[in-house]
Write a protein that holds these residues in place. Structure first.
Motif, PDB file in Angstrom:
ATOM      1  N   LEU A  93     -45.587  42.934  65.423  1.00 33.99           N
ATOM      2  CA  LEU A  93     -46.578  43.532  66.328  1.00 33.99           C
ATOM      3  C   LEU A  93     -46.129  44.922  66.774  1.00 33.99           C
ATOM      4  O   LEU A  93     -46.921  45.864  66.787  1.00 33.99           O
ATOM      5  CB  LEU A  93     -46.790  42.620  67.528  1.00 33.99           C
ATOM      6  N   GLY A  94     -44.860  45.046  67.122  1.00 34.20           N
ATOM      7  CA  GLY A  94     -44.333  46.356  67.501  1.00 34.20           C
ATOM      8  C   GLY A  94     -44.356  47.342  66.349  1.00 34.20           C
ATOM      9  O   GLY A  94     -44.685  48.523  66.526  1.00 34.20           O
ATOM     10  N   LEU A  99     -46.890  51.890  63.526  1.00 33.47           N
ATOM     11  CA  LEU A  99     -47.566  52.381  62.331  1.00 33.47           C
ATOM     12  C   LEU A  99     -48.940  52.949  62.675  1.00 33.47           C
ATOM     13  O   LEU A  99     -49.334  54.004  62.164  1.00 33.47           O
ATOM     14  CB  LEU A  99     -47.699  51.255  61.306  1.00 33.47           C
ATOM     15  N   ALA A 100     -49.661  52.274  63.562  1.00 33.04           N
ATOM     16  CA  ALA A 100     -50.973  52.779  63.988  1.00 33.04           C
ATOM     17  C   ALA A 100     -50.827  54.111  64.726  1.00 33.04           C
ATOM     18  O   ALA A 100     -51.664  55.007  64.561  1.00 33.04           O
ATOM     19  CB  ALA A 100     -51.670  51.752  64.870  1.00 33.04           C
ATOM     20  N   ASP A 101     -49.776  54.241  65.527  1.00 33.53           N
ATOM     21  CA  ASP A 101     -49.545  55.520  66.213  1.00 33.53           C
ATOM     22  C   ASP A 101     -49.235  56.634  65.223  1.00 33.53           C
ATOM     23  O   ASP A 101     -49.688  57.767  65.390  1.00 33.53           O
ATOM     24  CB  ASP A 101     -48.405  55.385  67.218  1.00 33.53           C
ATOM     25  N   LEU A 116     -52.493  42.286  62.697  1.00 36.35           N
ATOM     26  CA  LEU A 116     -52.393  41.961  61.272  1.00 36.35           C
ATOM     27  C   LEU A 116     -50.947  42.050  60.787  1.00 36.35           C
ATOM     28  O   LEU A 116     -50.467  41.160  60.084  1.00 36.35           O
ATOM     29  CB  LEU A 116     -53.294  42.900  60.464  1.00 36.35           C
ATOM     30  N   VAL A 117     -50.240  43.099  61.174  1.00 35.18           N
ATOM     31  CA  VAL A 117     -48.842  43.247  60.757  1.00 35.18           C
ATOM     32  C   VAL A 117     -47.979  42.179  61.422  1.00 35.18           C
ATOM     33  O   VAL A 117     -47.069  41.625  60.796  1.00 35.18           O
ATOM     34  CB  VAL A 117     -48.326  44.668  61.065  1.00 35.18           C
ATOM     35  N   GLY A 118     -48.271  41.830  62.675  1.00 31.90           N
ATOM     36  CA  GLY A 118     -47.524  40.773  63.351  1.00 31.90           C
ATOM     37  C   GLY A 118     -47.700  39.418  62.684  1.00 31.90           C
ATOM     38  O   GLY A 118     -46.732  38.683  62.483  1.00 31.90           O
ATOM     39  N   VAL A 119     -48.926  39.082  62.329  1.00 30.60           N
ATOM     40  CA  VAL A 119     -49.189  37.805  61.642  1.00 30.60           C
ATOM     41  C   VAL A 119     -48.538  37.809  60.258  1.00 30.60           C
ATOM     42  O   VAL A 119     -47.970  36.805  59.826  1.00 30.60           O
ATOM     43  CB  VAL A 119     -50.709  37.547  61.560  1.00 30.60           C
ATOM     44  N   ALA A 120     -48.596  38.930  59.573  1.00 29.74           N
ATOM     45  CA  ALA A 120     -47.976  39.009  58.246  1.00 29.74           C
ATOM     46  C   ALA A 120     -46.460  38.849  58.340  1.00 29.74           C
ATOM     47  O   ALA A 120     -45.846  38.185  57.497  1.00 29.74           O
ATOM     48  CB  ALA A 120     -48.330  40.340  57.581  1.00 29.74           C
ATOM     49  N   ALA A 121     -45.835  39.424  59.360  1.00 31.47           N
ATOM     50  CA  ALA A 121     -44.384  39.272  59.530  1.00 31.47           C
ATOM     51  C   ALA A 121     -44.028  37.824  59.871  1.00 31.47           C
ATOM     52  O   ALA A 121     -43.029  37.296  59.376  1.00 31.47           O
ATOM     53  CB  ALA A 121     -43.880  40.212  60.616  1.00 31.47           C
ATOM     54  N   ALA A 122     -44.839  37.172  60.695  1.00 28.53           N
ATOM     55  CA  ALA A 122     -44.585  35.768  61.021  1.00 28.53           C
ATOM     56  C   ALA A 122     -44.739  34.889  59.781  1.00 28.53           C
ATOM     57  O   ALA A 122     -43.931  33.985  59.545  1.00 28.53           O
ATOM     58  CB  ALA A 122     -45.533  35.306  62.128  1.00 28.53           C
ATOM     59  N   CYS A 123     -45.743  35.153  58.975  1.00 28.35           N
ATOM     60  CA  CYS A 123     -45.925  34.386  57.729  1.00 28.35           C
ATOM     61  C   CYS A 123     -44.793  34.654  56.748  1.00 28.35           C
ATOM     62  O   CYS A 123     -44.357  33.748  56.033  1.00 28.35           O
ATOM     63  CB  CYS A 123     -47.271  34.729  57.092  1.00 28.35           C
ATOM     64  N   ALA A 124     -44.299  35.882  56.715  1.00 26.77           N
ATOM     65  CA  ALA A 124     -43.162  36.197  55.845  1.00 26.77           C
ATOM     66  C   ALA A 124     -41.913  35.458  56.304  1.00 26.77           C
ATOM     67  O   ALA A 124     -41.099  35.027  55.488  1.00 26.77           O
ATOM     68  CB  ALA A 124     -42.915  37.702  55.828  1.00 26.77           C
TER      69      ALA A 124
END
Length: 146
Positions: A93-94, A99-101, A116-124
């Motif tokens: 999430l951070g 990245l958005a900034d 989206l990036v937070g969920v992807a990192a958790a799934c990874a």
């Protein structure tokens, strides 16, 4: 100028891939850092605090991987997986917000990208733990050749 943009894009893609490969290490690193800071603030020496932080992080990582690979209960495996997925998702999430900034995205799209990036990192993180489990299980199930 164009070469720097291309090299920067390649570096960003590499760092994003590294984030997903190392996602399951978020919890042990955080616990090791917390142990180090706690011991250092209590007046222990730097060497003792550093050693205890390293032992805490490495020990928790190895214990979590071992428990996830060896347990047969799906609920305990889910609990261990969620324990590792939480900090990985927070780190993602951070990273998604940063990245958005960098991309100049504002408003709702910024939040969507971060989630989206937070969920992807958790799934990874879950995928890394499950891959460790399958590789350890494959090693355990192989017949012994004499």
């Amino acid at each position: 100028m164009t070469l720097m943009i291309i090299l920067g894009g390649i570096a960003a893609l590499y760092l994003t891939g590294l984030l997903f490969r190392l996602a399951f290490l978020a919890l042990p690193v955080c616990l090791g850092l917390c142990a180090f800071l706690l011991l250092r603030d209590q007046g222990n020496g730097w060497a003792a605090a550093l050693a205890m932080g390293l032992l805490t992080g490495i020990g928790f990582h190895l214990a979590g991987r071992w428990l996830f690979a060896r347990t047969t209960s799906a609920s305990i495996r889910l609990l261990i997986g969620l324990l590792f997925m939480g900090p990985a998702g927070a780190a993602g999430l951070g990273a998604g917000t940063a990245l958005a900034d960098l991309l100049g995205i504002d408003g709702g799209w910024r939040t969507c990208l971060a989630i989206l990036v937070g969920v992807a990192a958790a799934c990874a993180s879950w995928r890394s733990l499950a891959a460790d489990r399958s590789s350890m299980g494959a090693m355990r199930d192989e017949p012994t050749v004499r």
